[in-house]
Design an enzyme around this catalytic site. Structure first.
Site, PDB file in Angstrom:
ATOM      1  N   LYS A  95      -4.106   8.178   0.554  1.00 53.38           N
ATOM      2  CA  LYS A  95      -3.769   6.914   1.212  1.00 53.38           C
ATOM      3  C   LYS A  95      -4.375   5.816   0.356  1.00 53.38           C
ATOM      4  O   LYS A  95      -5.582   5.656   0.271  1.00 53.38           O
ATOM      5  CB  LYS A  95      -4.326   6.861   2.627  1.00 53.38           C
ATOM      6  CG  LYS A  95      -4.093   5.514   3.268  1.00 53.38           C
ATOM      7  CD  LYS A  95      -4.081   5.570   4.757  1.00 53.38           C
ATOM      8  CE  LYS A  95      -3.867   4.169   5.294  1.00 53.38           C
ATOM      9  NZ  LYS A  95      -5.126   3.420   5.442  1.00 53.38           N
ATOM     10  N   GLY A 156      -8.145  -3.154  12.413  1.00 53.14           N
ATOM     11  CA  GLY A 156      -9.184  -3.183  13.433  1.00 53.14           C
ATOM     12  C   GLY A 156      -9.030  -4.283  14.465  1.00 53.14           C
ATOM     13  O   GLY A 156      -9.851  -4.424  15.362  1.00 53.14           O
ATOM     14  N   ALA A 182      -1.869  -0.455  10.542  1.00 54.95           N
ATOM     15  CA  ALA A 182      -3.053  -1.186  11.007  1.00 54.95           C
ATOM     16  C   ALA A 182      -2.643  -2.154  12.096  1.00 54.95           C
ATOM     17  O   ALA A 182      -1.513  -2.647  12.108  1.00 54.95           O
ATOM     18  CB  ALA A 182      -3.711  -1.935   9.857  1.00 54.95           C
ATOM     19  N   GLY A 183      -3.560  -2.399  13.005  1.00 53.19           N
ATOM     20  CA  GLY A 183      -3.341  -3.424  14.012  1.00 53.19           C
ATOM     21  C   GLY A 183      -2.888  -2.917  15.367  1.00 53.19           C
ATOM     22  O   GLY A 183      -3.058  -3.603  16.374  1.00 53.19           O
ATOM     23  N   ASN A 204      -6.651   4.140  14.634  1.00 53.02           N
ATOM     24  CA  ASN A 204      -8.076   4.381  14.453  1.00 53.02           C
ATOM     25  C   ASN A 204      -8.867   3.564  15.481  1.00 53.02           C
ATOM     26  O   ASN A 204      -9.333   4.098  16.483  1.00 53.02           O
ATOM     27  CB  ASN A 204      -8.475   3.997  13.017  1.00 53.02           C
ATOM     28  CG  ASN A 204      -9.883   4.383  12.654  1.00 53.02           C
ATOM     29  OD1 ASN A 204     -10.718   4.634  13.512  1.00 53.02           O
ATOM     30  ND2 ASN A 204     -10.177   4.434  11.369  1.00 53.02           N
ATOM     31  N   THR A 205      -8.941   2.258  15.264  1.00 53.23           N
ATOM     32  CA  THR A 205      -9.757   1.389  16.118  1.00 53.23           C
ATOM     33  C   THR A 205      -9.341   1.437  17.591  1.00 53.23           C
ATOM     34  O   THR A 205     -10.191   1.432  18.479  1.00 53.23           O
ATOM     35  CB  THR A 205      -9.646  -0.063  15.617  1.00 53.23           C
ATOM     36  OG1 THR A 205     -10.026  -0.093  14.244  1.00 53.23           O
ATOM     37  CG2 THR A 205     -10.542  -0.988  16.407  1.00 53.23           C
TER      38      THR A 205
END
Lengths: 256, 256, 256, 256
Positions: A95, A156, A182-183, A204-205
């Protein structure tokens, strides 16, 4: 139904990719289990910590490791990290993250294209994190990427699909799996991305900051599957400016 | 986990309620199966069609029938239909709909409160379709409703959660299960409603207008479960105005 | 252009109505001047404070006072306040507010309709604050209101047009001026409301909480005029799923 | 108030830039007049059409011509068009457009940076149209641009501020005037962009596709000024999850 995500010739049933950066090792195992995840990112520094906590030992059998180039600020650094990852046994997937903006952590598309080109030639299966710019996505295709990973919002932030209009364009124009990276902050946002035809979602977050991490992992798993099923089923039309009876309302009561 | 939807003392595992108005009888069976639905609405006219197509015979064992008062334009007509439904064996649940606006099919909250009062006293388990007005919702509670069913958008429009701000207020202020009843057009919207703490979602047109109806029923089932799980797990915080590394980015590469 | 707002036979050039509750008297004068406002609300308690600060003396010549029934929790109280307002010389206009929810300050449509009926018969020019429910709006028309004032979001929240879909329906279906009365937090939101065909916008908190109150009053004035002009001009079409060259791009360069 | 837009040392009072591509010459004059525009784009082919319709003769005294490089598919072509424009008397400003995607007309940031570098060194005042990528914006600054012109949505789409989150980041991070250049479809969207701190807005299709072009030009002028004033005044806070009385509601009626 034999609907699989294919990345560089490898098949996956799960369309939820786990970013592991925010979890303890034990927690990572729990999320993998409850989210039925098959691919987990790994920052190089966590891989070779040495001593008793080597994350590679914690990743269950059958899980594909997706090492990332977190920390790289240009193509050269990213290439270096990628090679290191392969050397220590993390496999061929990489990645690619090239970031030199420390406030918004936005990817540098230009350096990312350069690194993709180098790594793809060396046999890596390159999955580049990118800002959803159609021209950059085309260059990533030409450079040999196996997927394109546009951001939905800053890393995040849990802000969701702020780039919706442009991810939609990527889905339409790019012949590689599009993975929102992301996001994504809530399962409904992951679901919506999948409804638009995105191939997978990385998370993830949103899981790491949930109250109950294992339950949130399950929620994401289901939401991603729901969105995929809806995309395959074909969404219904949206009415504008009026309603339409769902019950067989052919007349009001008296007229029956 | 023993998380159940409780309506008038009855427990349900499924939080997806099916509106059957737009389906053929065979199709209704398929949706019940793939959506793992436990409660299905029924317009009276379809219940007593007589002849070979009596919908009641088509509803599988164990499914709760939720007859609606579709066609009623005031409290009196609604009460009449509800009583008729009970007489012909549809049970005590009644989905109360009082509508005299034929373009947007918006419910008449005032007549709905009146009918709720009458029917609750007669022992019905009243589930009123309503426009999400906090004051009206409070009156429905006082009138004896077992749930409150605000619309997300005009019936059949697939427009989604246009009343989001006000459904959020109902969830906070009303001590009955809140069930979003109209307008939900995509699984991601059902998921979002559930994330907000709504107790269940009712769906009809979004499934009926999908390309593959059975698959879309499955998608809604999963999305509703995902949203519920996320609500129970506790959603993470949203960042404003910056990003936050998900990987353990304690420093850039050189500084390692 | 002779485009006027007509309320109960009175003509206004300005389509920005000022809620004065949050301003000192001197500040009210400044906002009236910079916002070129012609109508200002007035809470009864401020009108008859007695002593040196009688707000009525502060309102410039030519400004129409719109006393409100702030504090009324039911129709009866509202009627009482309205009559008092007329007695002390506040004129025939009355902004009807019936609120008994102290957290969200949402209006009680049912009591509002009742009070409208009584006051309209007594010759008041009733402008009722309401929750944007089409059925309630129709009853307000029948009760004799001279306008309908739906909320955009809870009072003082600056959240904007959360009820957009339903205000659009009111604009289409109701033959009285629709005036958005609460929640507008930014000039762009006032402008958007006007673009949708709303007749006027009422503003208080958004101006009162601005850094520079006079300048924000001017901004709202211009935004309201811009939205009105755009509505009258007729908005252009929105493209879906592609772009369209604005420059005369009949061919790329070589082909010239 | 002496609030001016400064571009390459030149001062402008107007913050509405007109794209002229979709207008007849006479219409361009009308829009300039009603929109009080001071800067108008010009596609080279229209500048040198020769014969009786030379657009340069139609542009009123005092208006700054902003020739664009419409038709250029790479840096080299753009540079060539820019030089040509200066030679035929269009001045030093150049709106740089490098586009080789014919469906979405998305700019190529990489080629745009290259052309900016070359043209800035030759003394041009370069205003590059770009995809709102923070890294690319930083390179445009380094290359010598006098402003950065991110798109709000695909050209001609009237879809509005689809890139809002990222334009906000540019406003915060980039020390040049940010000018939103494509996609703005309604005055309220122009107003919102200005409220965010954008320095100016460029408009073409939204005016050209309006019912009354002159009136829409006026509407945009006012909306842009309103948004600017609101930005300078400082927007008020947004409440979350409750209301706040705007009238001095210190108690309900009885308690007075």
């Amino acid at each position: 139904m034999n609907d699989r995500l294919v990345l560089g010739g490898h098949e996956f049933q799960s369309r939820l990719i786990l970013g592991s950066g925010k979890f303890s090792l034990a927690m990572t195992q729990a999320v993998i289990k409850h989210g039925e995840v098959e691919m987990v990112t790994l920052a190089l520094r966590r891989a070779n910590v040495g001593g008793e906590e080597n994350i590679l030992e914690y990743i269950p059998e059958g899980i594909t490791i997706l090492p990332n180039t977190s920390g790289a600020r240009n193509a050269e650094e990213a290439v270096r990290i990628a090679r290191l990852a392969r050397e220590i046994g993390c496999g061929s997937f990489i990645k690619l993250e090239v970031i030199h903006d420390s406030k918004y952590l936005l990817p540098d598309n230009y350096e990312t294209v350069k690194a993709t080109e180098i790594l793809a030639k060396e046999g890596f299966l390159v999955m580049p994190y990118m800002y959803p710019d159609l021209n950059a996505a085309r260059e990533l295709v030409n450079a040999g990427a196996v997927s394109v990973m546009p951001l939905g919002a800053p890393i995040g932030s849990n802000k969701g699909l702020c780039t919706k209009e442009f991810i939609r364009i990527l889905v339409e124009e790019i012949d590689l799996p599009i993975i929102v990276d992301a996001g994504i902050g809530r399962p409904s946002q992951a679901c919506e991305a999948m409804e638009m035809g995105v191939a997978a979602v990385m998370c993830n977050t949103a899981i790491a900051t949930a109250g109950d991490v294992a339950q949130m992992a399950r929620a994401f798993k289901q939401a991603v599957e729901a969105g995929r099923a809806a995309y395959l089923a074909g969404l219904g039309r949206v009415l504008d400016g009026r309603a339409e009876a769902s019950s067989p309302l052919t007349g009001f009561l008296e007229e029956c």
